[in-house]
Design a protein around this motif. Structure first.
Motif, PDB file in Angstrom:
ATOM      1  N   TYR A  96       0.846  -1.194   0.000  1.00  0.00           N
ATOM      2  CA  TYR A  96       0.000   0.000   0.000  1.00  0.00           C
ATOM      3  C   TYR A  96       0.881   1.244   0.000  1.00  0.00           C
ATOM      4  CZ  TYR A  96      -3.215  -3.632   1.497  1.00  0.00           C
ATOM      5  OH  TYR A  96      -3.938  -4.793   1.575  1.00  0.00           O
ATOM      6  N   ARG A  97       0.516   2.210  -0.859  1.00  0.00           N
ATOM      7  CA  ARG A  97       1.338   3.417  -1.002  1.00  0.00           C
ATOM      8  C   ARG A  97       0.489   4.672  -0.845  1.00  0.00           C
ATOM      9  NH1 ARG A  97       3.684   4.023  -6.268  1.00  0.00           N
ATOM     10  NH2 ARG A  97       1.910   2.843  -7.086  1.00  0.00           N
ATOM     11  N   ARG A  98       1.086   5.666  -0.217  1.00  0.00           N
ATOM     12  CA  ARG A  98       0.465   6.979  -0.068  1.00  0.00           C
ATOM     13  C   ARG A  98       1.101   7.922  -1.081  1.00  0.00           C
ATOM     14  NH1 ARG A  98       1.385   9.737   5.606  1.00  0.00           N
ATOM     15  NH2 ARG A  98       3.399  10.264   4.660  1.00  0.00           N
ATOM     16  N   GLU A 277      -7.910  -0.999  -3.985  1.00  0.00           N
ATOM     17  CA  GLU A 277      -7.709  -1.913  -5.118  1.00  0.00           C
ATOM     18  C   GLU A 277      -8.604  -1.561  -6.300  1.00  0.00           C
ATOM     19  OE1 GLU A 277      -9.580  -5.976  -5.195  1.00  0.00           O
ATOM     20  OE2 GLU A 277      -9.626  -5.685  -3.018  1.00  0.00           O
ATOM     21  N   TYR A 278      -9.664  -0.772  -6.053  1.00  0.00           N
ATOM     22  CA  TYR A 278     -10.566  -0.377  -7.134  1.00  0.00           C
ATOM     23  C   TYR A 278     -10.176   0.979  -7.749  1.00  0.00           C
ATOM     24  CZ  TYR A 278     -13.431  -4.026  -4.985  1.00  0.00           C
ATOM     25  OH  TYR A 278     -13.896  -5.212  -4.471  1.00  0.00           O
ATOM     26  N   CYS A 279      -9.070   1.562  -7.288  1.00  0.00           N
ATOM     27  CA  CYS A 279      -8.604   2.829  -7.849  1.00  0.00           C
ATOM     28  C   CYS A 279      -7.869   2.581  -9.167  1.00  0.00           C
ATOM     29  CB  CYS A 279      -7.682   3.547  -6.863  1.00  0.00           C
ATOM     30  SG  CYS A 279      -8.509   4.102  -5.347  1.00  0.00           S
ATOM     31  N   PRO A 282      -4.093   0.732  -8.464  1.00  0.00           N
ATOM     32  CA  PRO A 282      -4.498  -0.117  -7.338  1.00  0.00           C
ATOM     33  C   PRO A 282      -3.561   0.013  -6.139  1.00  0.00           C
ATOM     34  CG  PRO A 282      -4.629  -1.324  -9.393  1.00  0.00           C
ATOM     35  CD  PRO A 282      -3.944  -0.031  -9.703  1.00  0.00           C
ATOM     36  N   PHE A 283      -4.166   0.011  -4.972  1.00  0.00           N
ATOM     37  CA  PHE A 283      -3.485   0.021  -3.681  1.00  0.00           C
ATOM     38  C   PHE A 283      -2.682   1.306  -3.450  1.00  0.00           C
ATOM     39  CE2 PHE A 283      -3.708  -4.470  -5.107  1.00  0.00           C
ATOM     40  CZ  PHE A 283      -4.733  -4.860  -4.246  1.00  0.00           C
TER      41      PHE A 283
END
Length: 538
Positions: A96-98, A277-279, A282-283
């Motif tokens: 996961y990344r910001r 994940e739906y962006c 993803p993530f």
């Protein structure tokens, strides 16, 4: 344990294969879950509301799955599927990344000093270019409800607000105002209400009325505005209708207001990790900036990864297995805890992702290793320490007394350990100040104000509730009391009572109850009583 309801066919489609009910039950057990029930929407409504209400309900098969209370990452279909896929080695745990916004400044949430009186904390983030389907949208809403009922403690600790970012304009202001000064159109309503009117409106709402006591007695209510003065939400009660999300929403602004900042961070991390994940990327999650009243600025979500080190021997010894460090690292990786040997002895480095706030101690890591290994695969061994089970002496004595008193024709009563101040004081001819009883700091009812100092009130109230039964009424109770005072007892009739001593220690009293005591319990017949402390007989 929280129960997650998922549609079987959607679950199997997401998992990439079909299971029989027995196979999926076994998979849940292996992963530390429990398939609690296999049902349908029609069956659920029929049980709760009757067959007439269930006529139009769906016959789609639903799996009701019990998950551990601290596994917030398993409270929705997305997290459940991701966890099972990683567990079955069909998927690597995502990273996961910001991210910073592609252009311009990040969305900003400004907290004013007025919020300190009601809900002082807030965090925020943005899900960018997300694609909703009906099933994804439903899961998004359901996850918020699950979190509200679980870690958020019915919104008392944290309240979640989700908004269509394209309908509002930052920066956003989180403040608190008098109820009469807040006016907006709440979610799914057709007109505007003041906050005071909303509190009256929702008193009859089966869902929202449970949250009203959180702020209704406060002098100010929390509220979030955008830069144009549009109300996003009045946490923890209701969102504004203007910014409600829909299937067409592409950018979601998420805000969590809280009395507990740590819980708010966990809740925000959980929502964005489950649905990023739906962006389009993803993530990934777009960061937001939160400005506190003292000028301090924080960037959210944190999405913090941390690393822990422990030895393979520790896990082998605690679980009762004999595995290499490489094998243990593989087991932990299957539980979404990316692990690898460090090369220093049998040391293993474990990375805890932001989806696993339940991992606090080395024991939590050990437990995950045991789950991945399989409890049924652990070899049965004879315990090295031999013990002989024995009944607790006090319990043994009380059980013998119960049998003898029952054989003598007495009926056992089981009363509450809490009672009212009147029961142990006024009705027994005592003053509450002299009794030195243990008081409950926040009693929910007048009947449970103090811990009982004697068993008599409960027995007398039981008799009073059964006055129509034929006499004599012979009751007994053997249970705990809380004693702090050994002053002279005015419960009994003077000259017709005795104190019982064992080896020089007072263990109880017996005699005829004072007529005033009997009258206060609305009884008309004389009563005799015996009360003893059994522990000196051990």
């Amino acid at each position: 344990m929280p129960t997650v309801g998922v549609k079987r066919d959607f679950l199997f489609k997401a998992l990439g294969r079909t299971y029989t009910d027995e196979e999926f039950d076994e998979l849940c057990f292996e992963f530390g879950l429990e398939l609690d029930e296999i049902t349908t929407e029609r069956e659920i409504i029929s049980k709760e509301q009757g067959d007439s209400k269930a006529s139009d309900a769906s016959d789609v098969i639903l799996y009701k799955i019990d998950v551990p209370a601290n596994r917030y990452d398993l409270l929705c279909l997305e997290g459940l599927v991701r966890g099972l896929q990683v567990f079955k080695n069909k998927l690597e745990a995502p990273r996961y990344r910001r991210l910073s916004p592609d252009s311009g400044e990040p969305q900003r949430l400004i907290i004013t000093k007025e919020t300190a009186a009601v809900r002082p904390h807030a965090v925020a983030a943005v899900l960018k270019n997300i694609t909703f389907t009906q099933e994804r949208y439903n899961s998004f809403i359901e996850l918020q409800e699950k979190l509200h009922q679980n870690i958020c403690r019915s919104r008392s600790l944290v309240a979640i607000g989700t908004h269509d970012l394209d309908t509002i304009s930052g920066p956003f202001t989180y403040t608190a105002k008098a109820p009469g000064d807040i006016c907006f159109r709440p979610l799914n309503q057709t007109k505007e209400y003041t906050a005071a009117q909303l509190m009256s409106l929702y008193k009859t709402d089966s869902h929202l009325r449970h949250y009203l006591p959180i702020i209704e007695d406060k002098p100010v209510y929390p509220v979030i505005y955008d830069s144009n003065g549009v109300v996003l939400s009045m946490p923890p009660i209701i969102n504004g209708d203007h910014s409600k999300i829909s299937l067409k929403t592409k950018n979601v602004f998420i805000e969590c207001t809280a009395t507990d900042l740590t819980k708010a961070k966990i809740v925000l991390d959980m929502i964005v990790t489950m649905f990023s994940e739906y962006c389009a990327q993803p993530f990934t999650v777009e960061q937001a900036e939160v400005v506190y009243p003292d000028g301090k600025t924080c960037i959210y979500p944190e999405l913090a990864y941390r690393k822990e080190k422990l030895s393979g021997e520790f896990i082998n010894k605690k679980v009762g297995i004999r595995e290499s460090t490489e094998r243990i690292a593989q087991l932990l990786t299957r539980m979404c805890l990316l692990s690898q040997p460090t090369g220093v002895g049998d040391e293993i480095e474990v990375e805890i992702p932001p989806t696993r706030p339940d991992v606090i101690h080395a024991c939590d890591i050990m437990e995950d290793a045991a789950i991945a290994y399989g409890f049924n695969n652990i070899t049965r061994t004879t315990p090295r320490t031999y013990t002989v089970a024995n009944q607790f002496p006090l319990n043994k004595l009380t059980e013998l007394l119960r049998q003898d008193l029952a054989a003598a024709g007495f009926t056992e009563a089981l009363n509450f350990a809490l009672c009212s101040q009147e029961d142990i004081a006024d009705k027994l001819g005592k003053k509450i100040s002299e009794s030195q009883a243990i008081h409950i700091s926040n009693p929910k009812t007048a009947e449970f104000q103090v811990a009982r100092t004697t068993l008599l009130p409960g027995l007398l109230k039981t008799i009073a509730a059964n006055r129509k039964m034929p006499l004599p009424l012979k009751l007994f109770e053997i249970s705990d009391v809380v004693l702090k005072d050994e002053s002279k007892d005015s419960t009994f009739f003077p000259g017709r009572c005795a104190e019982i001593f064992v080896r020089g220690t007072s263990v109880g009293r017996l005699g005829v109850l004072h007529p005033d005591v009997i009258g206060r319990f609305e009884l008309t017949m004389p009563c005799s009583a015996l009360e003893m402390d059994l522990e000196p007989f051990l």
